[in-house]
Design an enzyme around this catalytic site. Structure first.
Site, PDB file in Angstrom:
ATOM      1  NE  ARG A 110      -2.253   0.833   3.725  1.00 15.80           N
ATOM      2  CZ  ARG A 110      -2.970   1.491   4.654  1.00 15.80           C
ATOM      3  NH1 ARG A 110      -4.132   1.602   4.616  1.00 15.80           N
ATOM      4  NH2 ARG A 110      -2.578   1.832   5.807  1.00 15.80           N
ATOM      5  CB  THR A 114      -1.850   7.169  -3.197  1.00 12.29           C
ATOM      6  OG1 THR A 114      -1.099   6.138  -3.188  1.00 12.29           O
ATOM      7  CG2 THR A 114      -0.772   8.376  -3.880  1.00 12.29           C
ATOM      8  CG  ASP A 206       2.781  -1.674   9.639  1.00 11.67           C
ATOM      9  OD1 ASP A 206       2.590  -0.718   8.681  1.00 11.67           O
ATOM     10  OD2 ASP A 206       2.889  -2.860   9.365  1.00 11.67           O
ATOM     11  CG  ASP A 209       6.387  -1.964  10.357  1.00 10.43           C
ATOM     12  OD1 ASP A 209       7.180  -2.661   9.374  1.00 10.43           O
ATOM     13  OD2 ASP A 209       5.930  -1.030  10.422  1.00 10.43           O
TER      14      ASP A 209
HETATM   15  C1  PRP Z   1      -1.076  -3.796   4.996  1.00 12.02           C
HETATM   16  C2  PRP Z   1      -1.829  -4.951   5.376  1.00 12.02           C
HETATM   17  C3  PRP Z   1      -2.652  -5.226   4.128  1.00 12.02           C
HETATM   18  C4  PRP Z   1      -2.694  -3.820   3.622  1.00 12.02           C
HETATM   19  C5  PRP Z   1      -4.185  -3.250   4.383  1.00 12.02           C
HETATM   20  O1  PRP Z   1       0.090  -4.200   4.301  1.00 12.02           O
HETATM   21  O2  PRP Z   1      -1.426  -6.350   5.710  1.00 12.02           O
HETATM   22  O3  PRP Z   1      -2.134  -5.804   3.089  1.00 12.02           O
HETATM   23  O4  PRP Z   1      -2.059  -2.795   4.420  1.00 12.02           O
HETATM   24  O5  PRP Z   1      -4.650  -1.949   3.741  1.00 12.02           O
HETATM   25  P1  PRP Z   1      -5.701  -1.397   2.784  1.00 12.02           P
HETATM   26  O6  PRP Z   1      -6.793  -2.350   2.997  1.00 12.02           O
HETATM   27  O7  PRP Z   1      -5.973  -0.283   2.874  1.00 12.02           O
HETATM   28  O8  PRP Z   1      -5.037  -1.863   1.367  1.00 12.02           O
HETATM   29  P2  PRP Z   1       1.064  -3.199   3.820  1.00 12.02           P
HETATM   30  O9  PRP Z   1       0.941  -2.689   2.403  1.00 12.02           O
HETATM   31  O10 PRP Z   1       1.365  -2.194   5.004  1.00 12.02           O
HETATM   32  O11 PRP Z   1       2.243  -4.332   3.631  1.00 12.02           O
HETATM   33  P3  PRP Z   1       3.180  -5.091   4.494  1.00 12.02           P
HETATM   34  O12 PRP Z   1       2.137  -6.344   4.772  1.00 12.02           O
HETATM   35  O13 PRP Z   1       4.317  -5.372   3.594  1.00 12.02           O
HETATM   36  O14 PRP Z   1       3.414  -4.575   5.685  1.00 12.02           O
HETATM   37  N1  URA Z   2      -2.065  -2.055   7.650  1.00 14.75           N
HETATM   38  C1  URA Z   2      -1.815  -2.352   8.754  1.00 14.75           C
HETATM   39  O1  URA Z   2      -0.875  -3.029   9.103  1.00 14.75           O
HETATM   40  N2  URA Z   2      -2.499  -1.857   9.885  1.00 14.75           N
HETATM   41  C2  URA Z   2      -3.716  -1.055   9.555  1.00 14.75           C
HETATM   42  O2  URA Z   2      -4.327  -0.472  10.770  1.00 14.75           O
HETATM   43  C3  URA Z   2      -4.096  -0.684   8.125  1.00 14.75           C
HETATM   44  C4  URA Z   2      -3.318  -1.215   7.411  1.00 14.75           C
END
Ligand code: PRP
Ligand code: URA
Length: 228
Positions: A110, A114, A206, A209
């Protein structure tokens, strides 16, 4: 399990143990080790609900006393598809109860400005279109990532798809259920809303993380505090 009235394909796995464990994953003092263990445990409950309609086939088995006809899972094994990265951290619970499931990966990140999804990787078993796909991601926030992942999976011909997540925001439920009314969603809970940065409130922060330990944890529990 409780489906939402507005979106009957969205189900909250309404179980006291799930509620209990989600409280501890939310807690900022929960350390990486316990966080991962709890995510795995909640994953087992979600997998249990999601597999309720999996087909069975009759077989004969011989107990120490006699032969009997009984049932085992039938049909092709499902494909578990975690959305990278955080989804991978939620795979183990499902694999614990169904270790023979196949595994695919879909990479979506994500954009932090944006909030739009960026698809960067997709590797599925070649015969995925003949199998049930279980899309896995702990967080359904705006819904952008899950909507894009499901669309990608449909593109390669998969017809039977389910989605499981730990925490969903109303905005993500609306986006996902309107884009994919044919996909059953199984969530551990439905939270209140998104903040201005697209994070779920109250949420858990997160997920990627916290599962991967990519950022230092400023909330180390005081020595001697153990939740389990
Ligand atoms: C996080 C989470 C989802 C997404 C959700 O991933 O694990 O995939 O955000 O957000 P959305 O519904 O608004 O799309 P992120 O993109 O942060 O990647 P990561 O898993 O590598 O931390
Ligand atoms: N992705 C995350 O990991 N946490 C949130 O709250 C939203 C998106």
């Amino acid at each position: 399990m409780k489906p939402l009235k507005e979106y009957p394909n969205f189900n909250v796995v309404d179980h006291p143990l799930v509620k209990h464990k989600i409280t501890y994953v939310r807690d900022k003092y929960t350390c990486k080790k316990v966080f991962k263990e709890l995510v795995d445990e909640i994953g087992i409950f979600l997998a249990y609900e999601l597999t309720q309609d999996f087909p069975l086939q009759e077989v004969e088995v011989e107990t120490p006393l006699c032969k009997t006809r009984t049932q085992i899972l039938g049909g092709k094994k499902p494909v578990l598809v975690p959305i990278l990265r955080a989804g991978v951290g939620m795979l183990d619970g499902f694999l614990k109860i169904m270790p023979s499931a196949r595994i695919g990966h879909i990479g979506i990140s994500r954009d932090e400005e944006t909030l739009l999804p960026n698809a960067y990787y997709c590797k599925l078993p070649v015969d995925s279109y003949q199998r049930t796909i279980v899309l896995i991601d702990p967080m359904l926030a705006t819904g952008g990532s899950a909507v894009a992942a499901a669309a990608k999976i449909k593109e390669v011909g998969c017809k039977r798809i389910k989605f499981m997540c730990l925490i969903a925001a109303p905005e993500g439920v609306k986006a996902f259920c309107e884009a994919h009314p044919d996909i059953e969603v199984y969530a551990g809970c439905l939270d209140e809303k998104l903040n201005e940065k697209g994070y779920i409130l109250p949420g858990l922060g997160d997920a990627g993380d916290r599962l991967c330990g990519t950022k230092p944890n400023p909330y180390m529990p005081p020595m001697g505090v153990r939740f389990f």
